[in-house]
Design a protein around this motif. Structure first.
Motif, PDB file in Angstrom:
ATOM      1  N   GLU A 275      10.282  10.180 -45.557  1.00  0.00           N
ATOM      2  CA  GLU A 275      10.539   9.480 -44.294  1.00  0.00           C
ATOM      3  C   GLU A 275      11.100   8.087 -44.550  1.00  0.00           C
ATOM      4  O   GLU A 275      12.000   7.619 -43.852  1.00  0.00           O
ATOM      5  N   GLU A 280      12.885   5.567 -41.265  1.00  0.00           N
ATOM      6  CA  GLU A 280      12.225   5.820 -39.987  1.00  0.00           C
ATOM      7  C   GLU A 280      12.247   4.571 -39.136  1.00  0.00           C
ATOM      8  O   GLU A 280      11.786   3.488 -39.544  1.00  0.00           O
ATOM      9  N   LEU A 350      11.884  16.649 -41.107  1.00  0.00           N
ATOM     10  CA  LEU A 350      12.631  15.659 -41.890  1.00  0.00           C
ATOM     11  C   LEU A 350      13.960  16.237 -42.368  1.00  0.00           C
ATOM     12  O   LEU A 350      14.994  15.547 -42.350  1.00  0.00           O
TER      13      LEU A 350
END
Length: 781
Positions: A275, A280, A350
């Motif tokens: 991530e 993110e 993801l």
């Protein structure tokens, strides 16, 4: 005496024949030609068959004497003598050839006799020795029989003492193992003695040993739990801890939860790292992600997916596949499936986010390779845990990525097509702005056609990577069938062709007095492009697509004929719209020229009005423009005096000299009536009829619209004498030049007659100009 030689005559051949026949049978030699003779002289297998088993010499000789003349008997004798000699020679040859074998066989047999004699002596000696050994063994057994039971009893006591010694030393051994962290050895010692201690726990000495061992093992279990909860332990250490705890009788369900909880913490840390790589909550840079998708996929597969496979394998070995785990296998398996699906769902999210960042529409080999590696790793996980939905969901991600890629390539093709049209617009507008010559429409058409076709081929090459043989997911049913038919063929190629036709139709829907902002030349070029697509390009593109993507799907697809019909319809609409636009441009000039002039008080005409010259110039320019893209077309036969035809001020069927002298105030009523009657019998002219795909048809449609507009504008005005004469001059000038552009010159004659006639009907003083004067003015103009 005579009978004796006759009887002995056949015996030597027969006597030698039989051994020779047997040797030949033994060695597999072919039969001699004499057998054919014997078979010919008697029945096969009968008493007269010299080679048969039932041969009788007396019968044979009797038959020969009866049936054969002397010459034949002599020949038979000669033949038999030759055969006897040949058989003797053959037998002698066989004996010579096998002489060494006979000698060798004789020596071998003699040697075998000697060897067997020696072997018999040795066997007799061996039998005597065995008898002595048996007797001696029996005497020993009888001697030791009394002490055997005592020795067995002492051996049992010794084993028991060793076990008791192990039990008394067990607490010390367990303590030593714990100090040395040899936990597996300590568990083995305790498991070995646990059943005995439990069995004799009612005895005080054994009870004490059991209490000490239980206390030590409780401490060991606590240490194992602490080590199990320690996040720094490796997968192998975890597996060892779980196995030892299960052997110590810890609850299996609790251990399953703790094992999965510990694995979850490590796997979630890897997900957080992925991530962070995606950024993110942070906007992506203009240049895109920091790492390419192949690197991101490798990192995810090598870390998260690989560790997930290790966790699955270790967990199954500990809780599912281990011996004695049948009671908890189902529960443990269900927990594992739920655990894997929950984490893989986050990982898939993801991966999809990273795939969505791939917005480039060039070579997508990196994307395909990344999806291939992603799919390969998921297949390995599916083999470890077939009940998980991870592999199926991963395949769906690959399918969605392929569909999204096709959508992006379709948008790229559409954008490229619009850019090509923009370039054409600029090319058409630039010369007028810079004072240069207009660009060649044929070259522009060739350029845009080649550019679009090359772009389609490039896109097909990029998309074809999804079905390459070395790609694992290319064997999936979707990529063998639906991807090729509904994805590439229908979703990409057919949709792009339809978008070309749709864009063409949108150009026809533009509003405005002059057809909107679309250049007429662009309409003409697009109409030819659509026509080329209808005749050859669509068929070529779809054939190329079908060859590259071997469709194994039977779902319905758009037929080539349907697309060709749609392209032809778009081409027809563009042609019709082009004619309308060009006709409206010329009509606008004519309308303004009529409406802005005072036709009652105008002066006597001395030349052709400039607007008429402009109309002829525009028609010539359009003729050249259309001729660059379309064929000439068919014209009706032209009359020899087309450019010298005169016009009546009343109708096309009457000569000026006939009606002009007798024109009175009551004449208009009669001439109107005659003109209307003449129209009833004339051929109807459809001004906005569909235009054919040739130059003559296009120019005919434009000129019909222009002259019809001119006619309607004339009908709304009132003219004086000189106004009528000016219209005569203008119409004659138009006649001189416009007839050569149309398919039927009578159409131009009729409309120009109508214009002049309508002008005369609305003239206050209808005195026409002499034809010779009109010709002089037009020639001078």
């Amino acid at each position: 005496m005579a009978a004796s030689p006759a009887e002995r005559g056949p015996e030597p051949p027969g006597g030698k024949r039989r051994p020779h026949g047997m040797l030949k049978l033994y060695y597999g030699l072919p039969e001699a030609s004499g057998e054919t003779l014997g078979a010919a002289r008697g029945d096969l297998g009968g008493p007269t068959d010299i080679n048969g088993p039932h041969f009788d010499p007396e019968v044979f000789l009797t038959k020969l004497r009866k049936e054969c003349p002397l010459a034949q008997l002599m020949d038979c004798e000669t033949d038999m003598v030759k055969q006897i000699r040949a058989l003797d020679s053959d037998m002698q040859t066989l004996v010579y050839e096998n002489y060494n074998k006979f000698i060798s066989a004789t020596d071998t047999i003699r040697k075998m006799k000697n060897d067997f004699k020696k072997m018999e002596d040795e066997m007799d000696c061996l039998a005597a020795n065995m008898a002595v050994i048996t007797e001696f063994s029996a005497s020993i057994s009888s001697t030791l029989q009394d002490q055997h039971e005592q020795i067995t009893k002492l051996s049992g006591v010794h084993a028991l003492l060793r076990k008791l010694q192990f039990l008394f030393e067990l607490p010390a051994r367990l303590t030593k193992c714990v100090e040395l962290e040899a936990y597996a050895q300590a568990v083995r010692y305790y498991s070995k003695a646990h059943s005995i201690l439990h069995q004799y726990r009612h005895m005080p000495s054994f009870q004490g040993i059991q209490d000490d061992c239980q206390k030590i093992m409780a401490d060991l279990a606590q240490k194992l739990r602490e080590k199990f909860r320690d996040g720094g332990s490796g997968a192998k250490d975890l597996a060892e801890c779980v196995e030892l705890l299960l052997q110590l009788g810890e609850p299996a369900e609790e251990l399953c939860d703790e094992f999965l909880s510990h694995a979850r913490s490590r796997l979630e840390a890897e997900l957080r790292a992925l991530e962070a790589e995606l950024g993110e909550g942070q906007p992506q840079s203009i240049s895109g992600p920091a790492t390419d998708i192949l690197e991101f996929t490798d990192r995810g597969c090598n870390s998260f997916v690989s560790n997930m496979c290790l966790v699955i394998a270790s967990y199954q070995e500990l809780f599912v596949s281990r011996e004695g785990a049948e009671g908890i296998a189902r529960m443990a398996h269900d927990k594992l499936v739920a655990f894997v699906d929950s984490l893989m769902e986050r990982y898939f999210a993801l991966v999809e986010r990273r795939i969505q960042l791939e917005r480039g529409v060039g070579d997508n080999s990196l994307l395909v390779r990344a999806l291939d590696r992603f799919h390969r790793r998921l297949q390995a996980l599916a083999r470890l845990l077939p009940a998980s939905q991870a592999a199926a969901e991963g395949t769906e991600i690959v399918v969605r990525a392929a569909k999204e890629r096709i959508r992006q390539y379709l948008q790229a093709l559409q954008s490229f097509y619009m850019d090509c049209l923009t370039d054409v617009r600029q090319s058409l507008a630039a010369p007028r702005l810079m004072g240069k010559d207009s660009p060649n429409l044929a070259e522009l058409l060739s350029t845009i056609s080649a550019s679009i076709l090359n772009q389609i081929k490039s896109v097909l090459t990029y998309v074809h990577l999804f079905t390459a043989k070395d790609i694992t997911f290319s064997n999936k049913p979707y990529f063998k069938g639906e991807f090729c038919s509904q994805g590439v063929r229908e979703g990409l190629i057919v949709s792009f062709i339809k978008s070309i036709c749709q864009t063409a139709r949108q150009f026809c829907e533009s509003a405005g007095d002059k057809g909107g902002s679309t250049p007429p030349a662009l309409l003409l070029l697009l109409s030819r492009l659509c026509l080329d697509y209808e005749t050859s390009t669509i068929s070529y593109i779809l054939t190329l697509t079908d060859e590259q993507f071997l469709v194994q799907d039977h779902s319905p697809v758009t037929p080539v004929t349907g697309l060709c019909a749609e392209a032809r319809e778009a081409a027809q609409k563009l042609r019709n719209h082009y004619v309308k636009v060009q006709g409206l441009i010329i009509s606008q000039m004519l309308r303004k020229s009529v409406e802005t002039r005072d036709w009652i008080t105008t002066i006597e005409p001395r030349n052709v009005r400039a607007v008429m010259k402009r109309v002829v110039e525009d028609a010539t320019s359009i003729d050249v423009q259309v001729g660059l893209l379309y064929e000439e077309g068919v014209r009706k036969a032209q009359s020899s005096d087309s450019s010298k035809r005169t016009f009546s001020v009343y109708s096309s069927s009457r000569q000026q000299s006939r009606y002009a002298p007798s024109y009175t105030p009551s004449a208009p009523m009669d001439t109107n009536l005659l003109s209307n009657i003449q129209k009833l019998f004339s051929e109807r002219i459809d001004i906005f009829s569909p235009v054919e795909f040739n130059k003559v048809s296009v120019l005919t449609g434009i000129i019909k619209i222009s002259l019809k507009t001119f006619l309607e504008c004339v009908r709304l005005r009132t003219f004086g004498r000189f106004g009528l004469q000016q219209i005569q001059v203008d119409c004659y000038y138009l006649q001189l030049y416009l007839w050569r552009f149309v398919s039927d010159e009578n159409l131009v004659h009729f409309l120009l007659d109508e214009i002049v006639g309508s002008t005369a009907h609305r003239c206050l003083d209808p005195v026409p100009m002499e034809q010779s004067v009109i010709e002089v003015i037009c020639e001078r103009g």
